[in-house]
Design an enzyme around this catalytic site. Structure first.
Site, PDB file in Angstrom:
ATOM      1  N   VAL A   1       0.862  -1.172   0.000  1.00 27.81           N
ATOM      2  CA  VAL A   1       0.000   0.000   0.000  1.00 27.81           C
ATOM      3  C   VAL A   1       0.900   1.224   0.000  1.00 27.81           C
ATOM      4  CG1 VAL A   1      -1.652   1.389   1.321  1.00 27.81           C
ATOM      5  CG2 VAL A   1      -1.923  -1.087   1.215  1.00 27.81           C
ATOM      6  N   GLU A   2       0.733   2.077  -1.002  1.00 30.47           N
ATOM      7  CA  GLU A   2       1.453   3.338  -1.021  1.00 30.47           C
ATOM      8  C   GLU A   2       0.632   4.354  -0.233  1.00 30.47           C
ATOM      9  OE1 GLU A   2       3.616   4.646  -4.654  1.00 30.47           O
ATOM     10  OE2 GLU A   2       2.629   2.925  -5.582  1.00 30.47           O
ATOM     11  N   VAL A   3       1.191   4.806   0.879  1.00 33.96           N
ATOM     12  CA  VAL A   3       0.542   5.830   1.696  1.00 33.96           C
ATOM     13  C   VAL A   3       1.028   7.167   1.160  1.00 33.96           C
ATOM     14  CG1 VAL A   3       0.238   6.753   4.033  1.00 33.96           C
ATOM     15  CG2 VAL A   3       0.483   4.273   3.686  1.00 33.96           C
TER      16      VAL A   3
ATOM     17  N   ILE B   1       5.084   5.774  -6.766  1.00 36.99           N
ATOM     18  CA  ILE B   1       6.271   4.954  -7.050  1.00 36.99           C
ATOM     19  C   ILE B   1       5.949   3.857  -8.066  1.00 36.99           C
ATOM     20  CG2 ILE B   1       7.970   3.330  -6.134  1.00 36.99           C
ATOM     21  CD1 ILE B   1       7.798   4.751  -3.477  1.00 36.99           C
ATOM     22  N   THR B   2       4.974   3.024  -7.733  1.00 38.75           N
ATOM     23  CA  THR B   2       4.758   1.829  -8.548  1.00 38.75           C
ATOM     24  C   THR B   2       4.341   2.156  -9.971  1.00 38.75           C
ATOM     25  OG1 THR B   2       2.518   1.609  -7.646  1.00 38.75           O
ATOM     26  CG2 THR B   2       4.268   0.317  -6.592  1.00 38.75           C
TER      27      THR B   2
END
Length: 156
Positions: free
Chosen positions: A4-6, A41-42
């Protein structure tokens, strides 16, 4: 997906970041904290990798199966970047690239011509049965799309 990107805007108080990360952990996810930025990012990294994979095929360096095998076997990716592009939809990939290219003004996110042509031809990946690969009626990969078999010399 375990990640999970916070996403943290510049003015978000630290306790909010900790609560968001804690919630992700409670859900069995691994949080990473990233600044609010186009693509985070992803998406940025995935789109850059996919773009280069398409350019490798476009320039005749290698076939789609060779490109995908290189990333599966060489980098331990669960699927290759062209397989992934077909899965998410080449039209979605094109839209994402156009948005990121405009937002970041970075040439590395300019969509490759091969992608533009595939989308214009209606070859959108699994959802249409044809992208870099051909798919059967159940969405299973059946073969390399005919116009990409002759590109490159690799196979897998």
């Amino acid at each position: 997906m375990r990640l999970v990107e916070v996403v943290v805007p510049a003015d978000l108080p630290e306790p909010s970041v900790e609560r968001g990360s804690g919630l992700a952990e409670l859900l069995g996810k691994t949080p990473i904290v990233v600044r609010d930025s186009p693509g985070f990012i992803t998406s940025r990294m995935g789109l850059a990798l996919g773009n280069e994979a398409m350019r490798v095929v476009e320039s005749g360096v290698a076939s789609p199966p060779a490109v995908d095998a290189a990333m599966r076997l060489g980098y331990n990716h669960p699927m290759g970047p062209l397989e992934l592009a077909d899965l998410v939809g080449l039209d979605a990939r094109l839209n994402n690239l156009n948005a990121l290219h405009a937002a970041l003004e970075a040439e590395r996110f300019a969509p490759p011509q091969i992608l533009i042509e595939m989308v214009a031809a209606g070859h959108l990946g699994r959802k249409t049965g044809r992208g870099f690969y051909l798919y059967d009626e159940n969405g299973r990969k059946a073969d390399v799309a005919p116009n990409y078999k002759e590109r490159g010399t690799g196979s897998a």
